[in-house]
Design a protein around this motif. Structure first.
Motif, PDB file in Angstrom:
ATOM      1  N   HIS B   5       1.574  -2.520  -5.191  1.00 46.76           N
ATOM      2  CA  HIS B   5       1.714  -2.901  -3.781  1.00 46.76           C
ATOM      3  C   HIS B   5       1.010  -4.232  -3.528  1.00 46.76           C
ATOM      4  N   LEU B   6       1.414  -4.887  -2.484  1.00 46.40           N
ATOM      5  CA  LEU B   6       0.841  -6.201  -2.181  1.00 46.40           C
ATOM      6  C   LEU B   6      -0.601  -6.064  -1.692  1.00 46.40           C
ATOM      7  N   HIS B  28       9.183  -8.135  -3.144  1.00 44.72           N
ATOM      8  CA  HIS B  28       8.506  -6.838  -3.048  1.00 44.72           C
ATOM      9  C   HIS B  28       8.674  -6.254  -1.644  1.00 44.72           C
ATOM     10  N   CYS B  32      10.010  -2.524  -0.724  1.00 48.37           N
ATOM     11  CA  CYS B  32       8.947  -1.522  -0.574  1.00 48.37           C
ATOM     12  C   CYS B  32       8.653  -1.305   0.911  1.00 48.37           C
ATOM     13  N   CYS B  35       4.774  -1.556   2.073  1.00 45.71           N
ATOM     14  CA  CYS B  35       4.260  -2.917   2.299  1.00 45.71           C
ATOM     15  C   CYS B  35       4.967  -3.564   3.490  1.00 45.71           C
TER      16      CYS B  35
END
Ligand SMILES: [Zn+2]
Lengths: 204, 149
Positions: B5-6, B28, B32, B35
């Motif tokens: 995850h970021l 991403h 996702c 996020c």
């Protein structure tokens, strides 16, 4: 770039007039930069009764130092730098802190916050068309920003409200650009965390 | 695409400037939802900050400052008036004494013309020297003011 040139030309025009003895031209300079200076004074100085003297002091200093202005930045940035320094001297004199991390602890990774972040708050935020909710959020945010330390408050305002670049903010605060970015990151994160905490509390 | 995850930093980067942040971050976020929601929270925060009202002073700052600037200017002009007055009195005094003693002075000039020329040159040199010192002092003072800023 041409906008930049235009700014410099405008600055030069008003400065030349002031240096030529035209005090009214300085009134224009005040009016053009007052918004930015007011933001800095309000964010750095919490005592309302002290702001008046400080604001006047900033412009008297700017007037006195104007012959030394070398066009290395926009005039507004230069005056904002004087404003920041004047406020800083005030804080030092009153032994007040510029950065206080007690309320801004972001090192702890709070999982419960993540949960709130992804579920209930977003759930609430989905009705953002709702004016009442917006107003409530604005109020909460206002008091949360107020709780930040003077430096963090100032950086947040200069970046998000005055829309200055990192470079300009670095010049005003005389901090390295990396430090400005780092402080901004911390300030935003602690604002976000506190906001989520607040909503979580209200849910319970 | 970033597998993990970021980070908070990456999320802030994305919300600050989604067009110029790294491609991997954008990809991403696209795939996702966790996020994406976190980024939305930041988005709400950012626009909330931007909506904050701009503060205003409850007094007229321009008037207050300008009023203080005009005072020293006035005393400056009175200084000039006084200087002009004094120098005109001085010049008048010299002219009157020249008029009263012109016969005596012209006699002196004929008899001791060389002496008078030397005297005149000496006075000129002394005055010139004093002027130079004064200019030098003024220059130093102004440079001092510039350095202060
Ligand atoms: Zn993710």
């Amino acid at each position: 770039m041409s906008g930049n040139k235009e700014n410099i030309q405008k600055d030069r025009y008003w400065i030349d007039r002031v240096l030529g003895g035209d005090t009214n031209a300085f009134a224009t300079i005040i009016q053009n930069t007052e918004g930015l200076v007011t933001q800095i004074v309000f964010k750095m100085i919490s005592r309302t009764e002290d702001r008046k003297d400080i604001a006047q002091d900033i412009y008297l200093k700017a007037f006195k130092s104007l012959p030394g202005f070398r066009y290395q930045s926009k005039l507004s940035t230069w005056i904002a730098q004087i404003a920041y320094n004047t406020c800083l001297t005030y804080l030092e004199k009153k032994k007040l802190v510029l950065i206080d991390n007690r309320n801004e602890n972001i090192e702890t990774d709070d999982d419960s916050l993540e949960f709130v972040g992804s579920k209930s708050v977003i759930g609430l935020f989905n009705q953002t068309e709702n004016d009442i909710f917006q107003r409530e959020l604005n109020e909460i945010l206002k008091s949360e920003i107020e709780l930040l330390s003077p430096l963090h408050k100032t950086l947040i305002t200069l970046y998000h409200n005055e829309e200055l670049s990192y470079e300009e903010i670095a010049r005003i605060t005389q901090l390295p650009e990396g430090t400005v970015k780092n402080y901004l990151f911390r300030a935003r994160r602690s604002l976000k965390d506190n906001l989520l905490r607040k909503y979580k509390k209200e849910e319970l | 695409m970033i597998a993990e995850h970021l980070s908070e930093n990456e999320l802030q980067q994305y919300v600050s400037d989604s067009l110029h942040c790294e491609q991997s971050i954008r990809e991403h976020i696209k795939s996702c939802y966790i996020c994406k929601e976190k980024a939305e929270t930041y988005q709400i925060l950012f626009s909330g900050i931007q909506r904050q009202q701009k503060p205003e002073f409850d007094f007229n700052l321009t008037d207050l400052v300008i009023a203080q600037l005009e005072q020293p200017k006035r005393s400056f002009s009175t200084n000039i008036v006084v200087a002009y007055l004094l120098s005109s009195i001085g010049i008048t005094a010299v002219l009157i004494s020249c008029f009263l003693f012109h016969e005596y002075l012209s006699g002196l000039f004929i008899r001791y013309s060389n002496l008078l020329i030397y005297l005149f040159m000496a006075i000129t040199a002394v005055v010139f020297l004093f002027q130079c010192i004064e200019i030098c002092r003024k220059y130093k003072k102004q440079i001092g003011v510039l350095n202060l800023s």
